[in-house]
Design an enzyme around this catalytic site. Structure first.
Site, mmCIF file in Angstrom:
data_model
loop_
_atom_site.group_PDB
_atom_site.id
_atom_site.type_symbol
_atom_site.label_atom_id
_atom_site.label_comp_id
_atom_site.label_asym_id
_atom_site.label_seq_id
_atom_site.Cartn_x
_atom_site.Cartn_y
_atom_site.Cartn_z
ATOM 1 C CB SER A 74 -0.885 -0.006 1.252
ATOM 2 O OG SER A 74 -1.437 1.268 1.507
ATOM 3 C CE1 TYR A 77 -3.221 -1.692 5.720
ATOM 4 C CE2 TYR A 77 -2.913 0.552 4.911
ATOM 5 C CZ TYR A 77 -3.275 -0.770 4.685
ATOM 6 O OH TYR A 77 -3.671 -1.171 3.428
#
Length: 317
Positions: free
Chosen positions: A161, A187
């Site tokens: 990501s 994350y």
């Protein structure tokens, strides 16, 4: 990163159908994690449409079976299987890898969770995003090494990501024991770890005919964003975001998994179907931070992963 950035004819607008057009995957076997929803479904469908035998590795077997039936109906490929896999459960990973027989040509480490508002730990005391997004996939990849090597020309696809820009792997406090928990830092480091996995797997396993690459799929409206969509503070940002369609968002995964353009290419990070440029701009929304491609960090993370898994198994590697 290669001296000259690796590019393809494909772009942000390209779809899975575009990147896999003319590709014949007959006789090749693939595993896709998180294949009962979102990107995993479309990635699996595209591979099956090209003739691959695809195993959907899923937490929810009922949802997986529905998805498999839908893919078979859409593609005419009956070789779409379903297997149970819980990435935070080492016993589940061990059972999956022990049950696998024969070569494996494509492993797409796709499953993930994003930006949990509160800190959650596994029974081992591992922060849940790191445990799910990285460590579970690392253990799965290790367990399938023999099958990947047996294929003679295997590929690993590690779905990362743009959040890798946010944080390196903080080796001194991965599980937020000594710093305040932040969902985006947690994350981000898990997604940096996904990139480092591809870097180190390629370095260690290229002689076995195995290459690995990582990617940013782009923004796609899936269940992954449920925590942000329900948050009034972030809802307006998400409404204005330039979202991709599911076929556009899955295209880079399929490109890395199946395209002959990627033959022998490994250790790179892609976005919009091309290798990303490195950046240290704190405001950048694209590119890859050098900390995600650092070979020393990649080797250190690999060794740490082995140590954690070995400890979980009671000292049995």
């Amino acid at each position: 990163m290669s001296p000259v950035r690796f590019t393809t004819p494909f772009t942000r607008e390209s779809t899975t159908d575009d990147v896999i057009a003319g590709v014949d995957l007959t006789g090749r076997r693939a595993v896709v994690t998180g294949a009962a929803s979102g990107l995993g479904v479309e990635t699996s469908r595209a591979l099956a449409a090209a003739g691959a035998e695809v195993t959907l590795a899923v937490r929810n077997l009922e949802a997986g079976r529905r998805t498999a039936a839908e893919i078979t109906a859409q593609t005419g490929n009956a070789a779409v299987h379903v297997a149970s896999l819980e990435l935070t459960d080492q016993a589940s990973i061990d059972a999956f890898t022990a049950a696998w027989e024969g070569p494996l040509h494509i492993l797409v480490n796709n499953a993930g969770i994003m930006a949990l508002p509160e800190r959650h730990l596994t029974p081992e005391g591992w922060e849940l995003q790191f445990a799910t997004n990285y460590l579970g996939h690392f253990a799965l990849t290790l367990g399938l090494h023999g099958a990947l090597a047996a294929a003679g020309n295997a590929r690993i696809v590690s779905v990362s990501s743009s959040a890798q820009l946010v944080s390196p792997v903080v080796f001194d406090d991965i599980h937020f024991e000594n710093r305040e928990y932040n969902e985006w830092l947690a994350y981000g480091q898990s997604k940096t770890a996904n990139v480092l996995l591809a870097v180190e797997a390629t370095r260690r396993w290229a002689e076995d005919g195995i290459t690995a690459n990582s990617l940013m799929p782009g923004g796609i409206r899936t269940g992954l964003q449920r925590h942000q969509e329900n948050n009034p503070e972030t809802r307006s940002i998400f409404d204005a975001y330039p979202w991709k369609t599911l076929k556009q968002g899955s295209s880079t995964s399929v490109l890395l998994a199946a395209s002959p353009l990627l033959e022998g290419i490994g250790g790179l990070y892609f976005e919009d179907n091309n290798e990303a440029e490195q950046t240290t701009d704190p405001g950048s929304q694209s590119g890859v931070h050098p900390h995600a491609l650092d070979p020393e960090a990649a080797a250190r993370l690999w060794d740490l992963g082995v140590e954690m898994i070995t400890a979980r198994r009671g000292g049995i590697a």
